[in-house]
Write a protein that holds these residues in place. Structure first.
Motif, PDB file in Angstrom:
ATOM      1  N   THR A 159      -1.667  -4.650  -2.770  1.00  0.00           N
ATOM      2  CA  THR A 159      -0.563  -5.257  -2.221  1.00  0.00           C
ATOM      3  C   THR A 159      -0.289  -6.763  -2.762  1.00  0.00           C
ATOM      4  O   THR A 159      -1.270  -7.449  -3.105  1.00  0.00           O
ATOM      5  CB  THR A 159      -0.854  -5.610  -0.652  1.00  0.00           C
ATOM      6  OG1 THR A 159       0.018  -6.170   0.093  1.00  0.00           O
ATOM      7  CG2 THR A 159      -2.075  -6.436  -0.396  1.00  0.00           C
ATOM      8  N   HIS A 203       0.042   3.955   0.026  1.00  0.00           N
ATOM      9  CA  HIS A 203       0.113   2.783   1.029  1.00  0.00           C
ATOM     10  C   HIS A 203      -1.108   3.305   2.103  1.00  0.00           C
ATOM     11  O   HIS A 203      -1.274   4.438   2.340  1.00  0.00           O
ATOM     12  CB  HIS A 203       1.629   2.725   1.770  1.00  0.00           C
ATOM     13  CG  HIS A 203       2.576   1.913   1.129  1.00  0.00           C
ATOM     14  ND1 HIS A 203       3.767   1.800   1.693  1.00  0.00           N
ATOM     15  CD2 HIS A 203       2.420   0.968   0.282  1.00  0.00           C
ATOM     16  CE1 HIS A 203       4.384   1.136   0.993  1.00  0.00           C
ATOM     17  NE2 HIS A 203       3.622   0.589   0.043  1.00  0.00           N
ATOM     18  N   THR A 302      -2.708  -3.341   5.571  1.00  0.00           N
ATOM     19  CA  THR A 302      -3.654  -2.893   4.523  1.00  0.00           C
ATOM     20  C   THR A 302      -5.112  -3.168   4.976  1.00  0.00           C
ATOM     21  O   THR A 302      -5.973  -2.572   4.811  1.00  0.00           O
ATOM     22  CB  THR A 302      -3.167  -3.027   3.154  1.00  0.00           C
ATOM     23  OG1 THR A 302      -1.876  -2.797   3.095  1.00  0.00           O
ATOM     24  CG2 THR A 302      -3.928  -2.423   2.167  1.00  0.00           C
ATOM     25  N   GLU A 408       8.563  -1.610   2.256  1.00  0.00           N
ATOM     26  CA  GLU A 408       7.792  -2.291   1.149  1.00  0.00           C
ATOM     27  C   GLU A 408       7.630  -3.723   1.250  1.00  0.00           C
ATOM     28  O   GLU A 408       8.982  -4.532   1.536  1.00  0.00           O
ATOM     29  CB  GLU A 408       8.397  -2.117  -0.200  1.00  0.00           C
ATOM     30  CG  GLU A 408       8.423  -0.505  -0.599  1.00  0.00           C
ATOM     31  CD  GLU A 408       7.309  -0.137  -1.110  1.00  0.00           C
ATOM     32  OE1 GLU A 408       7.049   1.153  -1.425  1.00  0.00           O
ATOM     33  OE2 GLU A 408       6.324  -0.833  -1.207  1.00  0.00           O
ATOM     34  N   ASN A 409       6.631  -4.329   1.235  1.00  0.00           N
ATOM     35  CA  ASN A 409       6.352  -6.020   1.155  1.00  0.00           C
ATOM     36  C   ASN A 409       7.378  -6.701   0.098  1.00  0.00           C
ATOM     37  O   ASN A 409       6.682  -6.211  -1.168  1.00  0.00           O
ATOM     38  CB  ASN A 409       5.063  -6.207   1.524  1.00  0.00           C
ATOM     39  CG  ASN A 409       4.317  -5.733   2.826  1.00  0.00           C
ATOM     40  OD1 ASN A 409       5.100  -5.341   3.834  1.00  0.00           O
ATOM     41  ND2 ASN A 409       3.204  -5.997   2.894  1.00  0.00           N
TER      42      ASN A 409
END
Length: 506
Positions: A159, A203, A302, A408-409
């Motif tokens: 991430t 993910h 996460t 999505e980050n």
């Protein structure tokens, strides 16, 4: 008395003995299907491929760069039994971004389904998915051996960090098991549950939350290569598939709703749509409830797996629309002020977490691991929330400047670094703004160097060559100067008041 270390649980092996003929997994792209007995055997065959074919040993990393398939799950389960560490890479990343991650995790093997663009570490052997599938079918099952301890690294999920450098979140089998329990309770997962997995398996939602709860209970996972509104609408309405659980980000739910084939009245086997990854407006939740579909919003990370989820009672969902629900059973959750003191009900504070689903830290990042936890072991999430008198938690804001685009980050500092590498850019700042399709997209404010001329198309092209497409800002606005504090920090709260002229970039 010192207790022996606990070992990894292996639900697939359990159900191979308890209900060998029940369907465990279906690969929707190829039509292949496995009973629990056959799936268990395929995993043992994959162990043989890893050991005899490639010399993979305990503790080594096995990476993937491929779209969803049952082969990825077989490989992950084989790596788990062997004691290797599974590292799925985001195939949407630019090759330069992939290369950084590969260098960080240093895999012994990379499974891929397309031509490789990134350079591989010296000792990494590539194998395409078709060759892996053939090798597994031809290999004899490996002998069984004791499973590794459940607190050893089993998965690394990367991430992006606020520094722009990717961070590998360590997931142990203890973490994954706790997430299976947590969501299993909140999501009413049982032996008859059938999960449709559209979410990407790089993910935590795709690889852990979508797969571990049904496998723990002896249910069935249907793995699709990815989301398509028309196909997913058809599958949710197909009584032969009998989908009971479906995860998506709110933007995917909106695409399902807007598609002409959307017919929620035909989703007769569905328990609920579970959403997360981005804010889900109360009006959207109410719309789905009016169609007879329970939409249960939640919150996870996460680093923590499933944290919150709405109860699956339509009246509770309606009354609490906009909330992310109640904490999962193994989650310890506090909402604290800047001094680490618990705030009163209704007051905003940062979420701190504890419990067996919480990561042990970041791969090769001891300093960042130390910063993420308090002295007594609570994970600082950086997310701001309120909890009401009944215990329901509603997210308020993110402490950091991260925004979420299509699930999505996206971290602005990463984009700003790329923009500042442009020869004509003197200053850059990026914020997230609302977008009807993606939830949020980037808006970049750029100060051009004297004597230089740049246009939005040039800046978009510059970014697109260096970072993933979903990170490229939708709008590029030229500014004479950026608002800063006396110490030189950009005041992004002021940027959010600046409006865009017509003609932003698509």
């Amino acid at each position: 008395m010192r207790m022996p270390a606990s070992t990894t649980s292996d639900p697939v092996a359990l159900h191979a003995g308890a209900q060998p003929d029940r369907v465990a997994c279906v690969d929707l792209a190829s039509g292949r299907r496995w009973t629990y007995r056959a799936f268990d055997e395929a995993i043992q065959r994959a162990i043989g491929v890893l050991e005899t074919g490639y010399g993979v040993e305990q503790g080594q990393r096995v990476a993937t760069l491929a779209r969803n398939s049952a082969d990825l799950l077989i490989l992950q389960q084989a790596a788990m039994r062997l004691g290797a560490i599974f590292v799925p890479l985001n195939w949407r990343l630019a090759s330069a971004e992939q290369q950084v991650i590969l260098a960080d995790c240093d895999p012994a093997l990379l499974l891929h389904d397309a031509a490789l663009q990134a350079a591989l570490p010296e000792r990494c052997v590539p194998i395409d998915v078709a060759a892996f599938t053939a090798a597994v079918e031809a290999e004899a099952p490996a002998p069984r051996r004791p499973l590794p301890a459940d607190d050893a690294p089993s998965i690394i999920l990367y991430t992006s960090g606020t520094s722009g450098r990717p961070k590998g979140v360590i997931v142990t089998e203890r973490n994954a098991f706790a997430t299976a329990v947590n969501f299993g309770v909140l999501g009413r997962v049982g032996n008859a549950s059938i999960f449709l997995c559209d979410a990407p398996m790089f993910h935590v939602i795709g690889l852990v939350t979508n797969l571990r709860p049904p496998l723990l209970q002896g249910g069935t996972v249907l793995i699709s290569p990815g989301f398509d509104a028309a196909t997913t609408n058809r599958r949710l309405a197909d009584p032969a598939l009998g989908v009971t659980h479906y995860f998506c980000v709110p933007q995917m739910a909106r695409m399902l709703r807007d598609h002409p084939d959307c017919a929620p009245s035909r989703w007769t086997t569905l328990t609920a749509i579970f959403t997360g990854g981005a804010p889900n407006p109360a009006a959207e939740i109410s719309w789905w409830l009016a169609q007879g579909v329970r939409m249960a919003d939640g919150f996870g990370m996460t680093e923590a797996g499933t944290v919150l989820c709405m109860p699956l009672d339509a009246d509770r969902i309606a009354a609490k629309a906009g909330s992310s629900g109640l904490p999962a059973p193994t989650i310890g959750l506090r909402i604290v002020d800047d001094d680490g003191r618990d705030v009163a009900a209704g007051e905003a504070g940062e979420i701190w977490l504890s419990g067996p689903s919480i990561t042990s830290g970041y791969w090769n990042r001891p300093e960042e691991t130390a910063r993420a936890f308090t002295a007594d072991g609570w994970l600082r999430t950086g997310d701001i929330a309120r909890r009401d008198e009944e215990g329901f938690v509603t997210l308020v804001d993110r402490r950091k400047d991260m925004f979420i685009s299509g699930g999505e980050n996206v971290y602005p500092v990463e984009i700003e670094t790329v923009l500042l590498d442009h020869p004509g850019v003197a200053e850059a700042a990026v914020i997230g703004i609302a977008d009807a399709r993606w939830g949020e997209v980037g808006r970049a404010f750029v100060v051009v160097k004297p004597g230089c001329v740049v246009d939005p198309a040039d800046l978009a092209s510059h970014c697109g060559a260096r970072i993933a497409r979903y990170k490229v800002p939708k709008e590029f606005l030229l500014a004479d100067a950026l608002p800063r504090t006396a110490s030189g920090k950009i005041q992004k709260h002021i940027l959010r008041t600046w409006t865009a002229p017509a003609g932003g970039q698509d």
